[in-house]
Design a protein around this motif. Structure first.
Motif, PDB file in Angstrom:
ATOM      1  N   LEU A  29       0.861  -1.179   0.000  1.00 48.38           N
ATOM      2  CA  LEU A  29       0.000   0.000   0.000  1.00 48.38           C
ATOM      3  C   LEU A  29       0.903   1.237   0.000  1.00 48.38           C
ATOM      4  O   LEU A  29       1.309   1.732   1.057  1.00 48.38           O
ATOM      5  CB  LEU A  29      -0.929   0.011   1.219  1.00 48.38           C
ATOM      6  CG  LEU A  29      -1.899   1.181   1.311  1.00 48.38           C
ATOM      7  CD1 LEU A  29      -2.861   1.205   0.119  1.00 48.38           C
ATOM      8  CD2 LEU A  29      -2.662   1.143   2.622  1.00 48.38           C
ATOM      9  N   ALA A  30       1.235   1.698  -1.177  1.00 49.78           N
ATOM     10  CA  ALA A  30       2.166   2.821  -1.305  1.00 49.78           C
ATOM     11  C   ALA A  30       1.625   4.074  -0.620  1.00 49.78           C
ATOM     12  O   ALA A  30       0.449   4.402  -0.749  1.00 49.78           O
ATOM     13  CB  ALA A  30       2.431   3.115  -2.778  1.00 49.78           C
ATOM     14  N   TRP A  31       2.509   4.761   0.096  1.00 48.19           N
ATOM     15  CA  TRP A  31       2.185   6.058   0.681  1.00 48.19           C
ATOM     16  C   TRP A  31       2.232   7.114  -0.421  1.00 48.19           C
ATOM     17  O   TRP A  31       1.376   7.959  -0.540  1.00 48.19           O
ATOM     18  CB  TRP A  31       3.166   6.361   1.803  1.00 48.19           C
ATOM     19  CG  TRP A  31       3.129   7.742   2.385  1.00 48.19           C
ATOM     20  CD1 TRP A  31       4.140   8.656   2.362  1.00 48.19           C
ATOM     21  CD2 TRP A  31       2.058   8.370   3.093  1.00 48.19           C
ATOM     22  NE1 TRP A  31       3.755   9.808   3.002  1.00 48.19           N
ATOM     23  CE2 TRP A  31       2.480   9.664   3.471  1.00 48.19           C
ATOM     24  CE3 TRP A  31       0.776   7.970   3.446  1.00 48.19           C
ATOM     25  CZ2 TRP A  31       1.673  10.545   4.171  1.00 48.19           C
ATOM     26  CZ3 TRP A  31      -0.035   8.850   4.147  1.00 48.19           C
ATOM     27  CH2 TRP A  31       0.418  10.130   4.497  1.00 48.19           C
ATOM     28  N   LYS A  32       3.270   7.042  -1.232  1.00 46.60           N
ATOM     29  CA  LYS A  32       3.427   7.926  -2.387  1.00 46.60           C
ATOM     30  C   LYS A  32       3.657   7.048  -3.618  1.00 46.60           C
ATOM     31  O   LYS A  32       4.114   5.917  -3.493  1.00 46.60           O
ATOM     32  CB  LYS A  32       4.600   8.891  -2.184  1.00 46.60           C
ATOM     33  CG  LYS A  32       4.354   9.868  -1.054  1.00 46.60           C
ATOM     34  CD  LYS A  32       5.467  10.881  -0.954  1.00 46.60           C
ATOM     35  CE  LYS A  32       5.147  11.910   0.122  1.00 46.60           C
ATOM     36  NZ  LYS A  32       6.199  12.934   0.202  1.00 46.60           N
ATOM     37  N   GLN A  33       3.352   7.606  -4.782  1.00 52.85           N
ATOM     38  CA  GLN A  33       3.431   6.815  -6.004  1.00 52.85           C
ATOM     39  C   GLN A  33       4.564   7.268  -6.917  1.00 52.85           C
ATOM     40  O   GLN A  33       4.846   8.461  -7.025  1.00 52.85           O
ATOM     41  CB  GLN A  33       2.107   6.911  -6.769  1.00 52.85           C
ATOM     42  CG  GLN A  33       0.946   6.331  -5.992  1.00 52.85           C
ATOM     43  CD  GLN A  33      -0.365   6.513  -6.702  1.00 52.85           C
ATOM     44  OE1 GLN A  33      -0.672   7.603  -7.165  1.00 52.85           O
ATOM     45  NE2 GLN A  33      -1.153   5.460  -6.774  1.00 52.85           N
ATOM     46  N   TRP A  34       5.161   6.292  -7.565  1.00 44.41           N
ATOM     47  CA  TRP A  34       6.220   6.513  -8.548  1.00 44.41           C
ATOM     48  C   TRP A  34       5.586   6.640  -9.909  1.00 44.41           C
ATOM     49  O   TRP A  34       4.647   5.919 -10.197  1.00 44.41           O
ATOM     50  CB  TRP A  34       7.172   5.311  -8.515  1.00 44.41           C
ATOM     51  CG  TRP A  34       8.288   5.407  -9.494  1.00 44.41           C
ATOM     52  CD1 TRP A  34       8.330   4.842 -10.734  1.00 44.41           C
ATOM     53  CD2 TRP A  34       9.507   6.106  -9.331  1.00 44.41           C
ATOM     54  NE1 TRP A  34       9.503   5.141 -11.351  1.00 44.41           N
ATOM     55  CE2 TRP A  34      10.255   5.928 -10.501  1.00 44.41           C
ATOM     56  CE3 TRP A  34      10.048   6.876  -8.303  1.00 44.41           C
ATOM     57  CZ2 TRP A  34      11.513   6.489 -10.674  1.00 44.41           C
ATOM     58  CZ3 TRP A  34      11.287   7.418  -8.485  1.00 44.41           C
ATOM     59  CH2 TRP A  34      12.016   7.226  -9.650  1.00 44.41           C
ATOM     60  N   PRO A  35       6.038   7.494 -10.810  1.00 43.39           N
ATOM     61  CA  PRO A  35       7.078   8.498 -10.606  1.00 43.39           C
ATOM     62  C   PRO A  35       6.487   9.769  -9.997  1.00 43.39           C
ATOM     63  O   PRO A  35       5.278   9.927  -9.971  1.00 43.39           O
ATOM     64  CB  PRO A  35       7.589   8.753 -12.018  1.00 43.39           C
ATOM     65  CG  PRO A  35       6.396   8.550 -12.891  1.00 43.39           C
ATOM     66  CD  PRO A  35       5.579   7.476 -12.214  1.00 43.39           C
TER      67      PRO A  35
END
Length: 144
Positions: free
Chosen positions: A59-65
């Motif tokens: 569960l990503a806190w922030k997303q790439w890119p």
């Protein structure tokens, strides 16, 4: 007959805005006992390139890119915490997981930061993965 003593785990460290900081070993002990769910808040790219913990919830806190906030984080963390279990949050170094634990706490979830993260602090040559962190501590992980 002798039995092996249980490992002595470092004490829970208090924190502001979330339940506390735990060592990687304490987090893993809680997961193994069923007390907690492990949530990996790193990006999909980090998990794919650097490695991941089998069975952890991605569960990503922030997303790439670009490292934009994940618009699905709030709903995801609330769903994972709905059963009342502790959540132990893992990122690369133990920094993003603090912000994620603070947000989870604001949403009513009992959330802990895993100290040192997956890769630990940089060494003298600015390389991660050599001192501290989930991998160096010998806890379960895989790499694609």
């Amino acid at each position: 007959m002798t039995t092996a003593a249980a490992p002595v785990l470092p004490p829970l460290q208090s924190a502001t805005g979330y339940a506390g900081d735990v060592s990687p070993e304490q987090a893993w002990a809680w997961v193994q006992s069923g007390e907690a769910e492990l949530v990996d808040v790193r990006t999909d790219a980090e998990r794919a390139w650097v490695g991941f913990v089998p069975g952890a919830h991605a569960l990503a806190w922030k997303q790439w890119p670009g490292m934009a906030m994940n618009p699905g984080f709030d709903a995801g963390v609330q769903a994972l915490g709905a059963n009342g279990k502790k959540l132990v949050l893992l990122c690369r170094s133990g920094v993003r997981s603090i912000a994620a634990a603070q947000r989870a706490t604001e949403l009513g979830v009992q959330a802990y930061n895993i100290l040192e993260g997956f890769e630990g602090d940089p060494d003298d040559q600015a390389h991660r993965g050599t001192q501290g962190g989930w991998r160096v501590r010998g806890l379960p992980w895989q790499q694609n």
